[in-house]
Motif scaffolding. Structure first.
Motif, PDB file in Angstrom:
ATOM      1  N   SER A  68       0.816  -1.221   0.000  1.00 33.86           N
ATOM      2  CA  SER A  68       0.000   0.000   0.000  1.00 33.86           C
ATOM      3  C   SER A  68       0.848   1.268   0.000  1.00 33.86           C
ATOM      4  CB  SER A  68      -0.940   0.009   1.210  1.00 33.86           C
ATOM      5  OG  SER A  68      -0.197   0.081   2.414  1.00 33.86           O
TER       6      SER A  68
ATOM      7  N   ASP B  83      -0.113   4.014  -2.544  1.00 32.32           N
ATOM      8  CA  ASP B  83      -1.452   4.513  -2.195  1.00 32.32           C
ATOM      9  C   ASP B  83      -1.381   5.440  -0.981  1.00 32.32           C
ATOM     10  OD1 ASP B  83      -3.473   2.261  -3.657  1.00 32.32           O
ATOM     11  OD2 ASP B  83      -1.466   1.553  -3.140  1.00 32.32           O
ATOM     12  N   ASP B  84      -0.607   5.021   0.015  1.00 28.94           N
ATOM     13  CA  ASP B  84      -0.520   5.804   1.257  1.00 28.94           C
ATOM     14  C   ASP B  84       0.073   7.191   1.010  1.00 28.94           C
ATOM     15  OD1 ASP B  84      -1.576   3.688   2.632  1.00 28.94           O
ATOM     16  OD2 ASP B  84       0.341   2.954   3.403  1.00 28.94           O
ATOM     17  N   TYR B  85       1.119   7.251   0.193  1.00 32.65           N
ATOM     18  CA  TYR B  85       1.761   8.551  -0.032  1.00 32.65           C
ATOM     19  C   TYR B  85       0.969   9.429  -0.993  1.00 32.65           C
ATOM     20  CZ  TYR B  85       5.613   7.624   3.025  1.00 32.65           C
ATOM     21  OH  TYR B  85       6.345   7.395   4.163  1.00 32.65           O
TER      22      TYR B  85
ATOM     23  N   LYS C  61      -2.206   9.516  -0.871  1.00 29.68           N
ATOM     24  CA  LYS C  61      -3.204  10.069   0.052  1.00 29.68           C
ATOM     25  C   LYS C  61      -2.604  11.173   0.913  1.00 29.68           C
ATOM     26  CE  LYS C  61      -6.448   8.724   3.690  1.00 29.68           C
ATOM     27  NZ  LYS C  61      -6.985   7.590   4.505  1.00 29.68           N
ATOM     28  N   LYS C  62      -1.383  10.925   1.439  1.00 32.13           N
ATOM     29  CA  LYS C  62      -0.735  11.936   2.275  1.00 32.13           C
ATOM     30  C   LYS C  62      -0.492  13.237   1.522  1.00 32.13           C
ATOM     31  CE  LYS C  62       1.744   8.850   5.457  1.00 32.13           C
ATOM     32  NZ  LYS C  62       3.073   8.434   5.956  1.00 32.13           N
TER      33      LYS C  62
ATOM     34  N   ALA D 113      -3.956  12.974   7.100  1.00 35.04           N
ATOM     35  CA  ALA D 113      -2.666  12.360   6.790  1.00 35.04           C
ATOM     36  C   ALA D 113      -1.789  13.355   6.047  1.00 35.04           C
ATOM     37  CB  ALA D 113      -2.868  11.107   5.939  1.00 35.04           C
TER      38      ALA D 113
END
Length: 577
Positions: free
Chosen positions: A370, A373-375, A377-378, A478
């Motif tokens: 992920s 995807d996580d970055y 979003k951040k 985030a």
């Protein structure tokens, strides 16, 4: 005889049945279904009154869109002289009007003869002044009135952003049933269909027109003499105004730069870094009510997405520290189209080496599927970038309702495929993001990593100027670390200052620029999405700007020329303040 008698009885019965049906129909029309006739729910009383009423609408009663300085941008007030058609034959009245307007009486007479409804006596050369209006009204001539009239602007200024209005009876019945039942609006009331007009329609929708009316008989002559009535809503607080964040001067700069550069399909987004407010937005092509706002539509970002991959790598230092990459190779391990030699992480970013970010993404995905995807979003790329939240009883009020959601992966199994991971890491494969979200990401980096929702409006104001509603700032939960933001700022600046950087053409501008270029291949032959996303001044960020050409062929440097032009013009505009 019996046969003749039988025929008479049948004929008489049919005649009586026809009379009964006709009478029933008349009863239905006159007494039963007067307010909801036929499957179309026609209000016969309203239609009857409408046929016997001539009117001139001075103001539709729809709320206004204002720029950040309080100037009208959705409509304009024009001084006008209004004439009613019953003036035919009123020679003395016509002579007096002609004298004030400086026209020949015959010109006005012909104009009246050509109209069956009230109209504005004007042509392209007319310049009705306030003084002219005062002189007309002092005459107190029946059927002649001078008044400011409000009309929607029919220009391409911020057209895709501001949007259009039109009739939509089914939407009225669905969304505004209470107002419809109370008689505050009709099924023919115009509603917002796109842009800000659509977003703020619950507040902007008219609650009554301001108009001049008179009643006529079957021949069109005045029914109650020459008296004309002035009708206006009695509510002193409506219509309201929406104070948008648009800067009219900067919007004009964007539009001219995009058009001069030759961008036919694409546009630009400009944000205020400190407030994260939208200062301007241009989308091309534009056809009234038909064109999508390309700045709210998702597109493949190409190497601009390397910012996401870089952010993840920075926060996992062990992946890129003191490491060089063979940039003579492409993401598939074969010889690259544009070999760059061995590069470290910083140079790989400024010169946009695909191999580097493909390898880094694969290393990261082995640890965490992920990660990208996580970055994303951040950095504010996924989810909505535009302001949304609860406003009164509207649970999910959106300032940019046409904004599309980003996609990073179309197939979750691609997260296990090295080539698919590499393609995603450089903004190809199935990556799709909006220019608004890219601008939001850039603004967040320029602020030190704090990502917020983009506001297109700050307040809704009552007619008297008091505040009805204020839109508060919405910060994303985030976000990247401050150190990561500082490192990204350095990398973005290097894209312009590196002698081999992909943004080196933007050196020497009055405002120093930091940013990232991107080119995403398309299925369409010989065309690609060409981006430049950045902020300026680089040392004290004030503006985040994204320019995109969706039909780039390489024949002209459309994006870079538009970007440079905008930076120069904004610099000059700031100096004049």
């Amino acid at each position: 005889m019996k046969i003749i008698h039988k025929r008479i009885v049948i004929s008489g019965s049919l005649f009586l049945l026809g009379l009964f049906l006709l009478a029933g129909r008349l009863i239905q029309i006159q007494l039963v279904s007067t307010e909801s006739f036929s499957k179309h729910k026609v209000n016969l009383i309203d239609e009857s009154v409408r046929q016997r009423t001539h009117s001139f609408t001075i103001n539709e009663g729809r709320g206004l869109l204002l720029d950040r300085n309080g100037e009208m941008i959705s409509a304009e007030l024009k001084p006008a002289v209004i004439l009613f058609p019953f003036l035919q034959g009123e020679a003395k009245v016509i002579d007096k009007v002609a004298d004030v307007l400086g026209k020949s009486p015959s010109v006005i007479r012909r104009a009246i003869e050509g109209h069956e409804e009230p109209f504005v006596i004007a042509d392209e050369k007319d310049d009705i002044t306030t003084e002219t209006m005062e002189r007309i009204n002092k005459l107190k001539l029946p059927g002649v009135y001078a008044h400011y009239i409000a009309r929607n602007k029919h220009s391409e200024f911020a057209s895709s952003l501001l949007g259009v209005t039109g009739q939509a009876p089914e939407v009225i019945k669905k969304n505004y049933k209470d107002k419809l039942d109370k008689g505050m609006i009709s099924v023919n009331t115009k509603i917002g269909k796109t842009g800000f007009q659509q977003a703020f329609d619950p507040f902007l929708i008219s609650e009554g027109e301001t108009k001049l009316i008179y009643h006529v008989d079957r021949s069109g002559s005045p029914l109650f003499g020459l008296n004309v009535k002035y009708l206006a809503p009695s509510n002193p607080f409506y219509p309201v105004s929406v104070k948008t964040t648009v800067d009219s001067k900067l919007q004009a700069i964007l539009e001219r730069a995009v058009d001069v550069s030759g961008i036919k399909n694409g546009g630009a987004v400009l944000l205020d870094v400190s407030s994260n407010e939208l200062l301007g937005m241009v989308s091309r092509p534009y056809k009234t009510g038909l064109s999508k706002n390309q700045m709210l539509t998702r597109h493949a970002p190409g190497s601009v997405f390397k910012i996401v991959t870089a952010a993840a790598a920075i926060e996992h230092k062990d992946l890129q520290k003191e490491r060089t990459f063979d940039c003579d190779l492409g993401i598939d391990g074969k010889k690259a189209k544009h070999p760059l030699g061995n590069l470290d992480f910083n140079s790989s970013f400024s010169q946009s080496c695909n191999r580097t970010f493909g390898l880094l993404a694969n290393d990261m995905m082995k640890k965490d599927h992920s990660m990208l995807d996580d970055y994303a979003k951040k950095l504010g790329l996924t989810g909505r970038s535009g302001w949304n939240g609860q406003v009164y009883h509207y649970q999910d009020f959106k300032q940019f309702p046409e904004e599309e959601h980003a996609t990073i992966w179309a197939d979750r199994y691609d997260k296990n495929q090295p080539l698919a991971i590499s393609q995603t890491a450089i903004g190809q494969k199935d990556v799709q993001v909006t220019p608004l979200s890219i601008a939001n990401m850039i603004a967040g980096i320029a602020r030190g990593g704090k990502v917020e929702e983009v506001k297109g409006a700050t307040k809704i104001l009552y007619k008297n100027g008091n505040t009805l509603l204020t839109f508060q700032d919405h910060k994303k939960k985030a976000e990247i670390q401050p150190y990561t933001a500082q490192k990204l700022q350095m990398l973005l600046r290097g894209v312009v200052t590196d002698p081999k950087g992909t943004g080196r053409a933007l050196q020497g501008l009055p405002y120093a620029v930091a940013g990232k270029s991107g080119t995403a291949e398309k299925g369409k032959a010989n065309t690609s999405n060409k981006w430049f996303a950045g902020y300026f001044p680089a040392d004290h960020p004030k503006y985040a700007l994204v320019v995109i050409d969706l039909d780039y062929t390489g024949a002209r440097t459309t994006v870079i020329s538009a970007y440079a032009d905008i930076v120069k013009k904004i610099y000059n505009n700031d100096k004049e303040k």
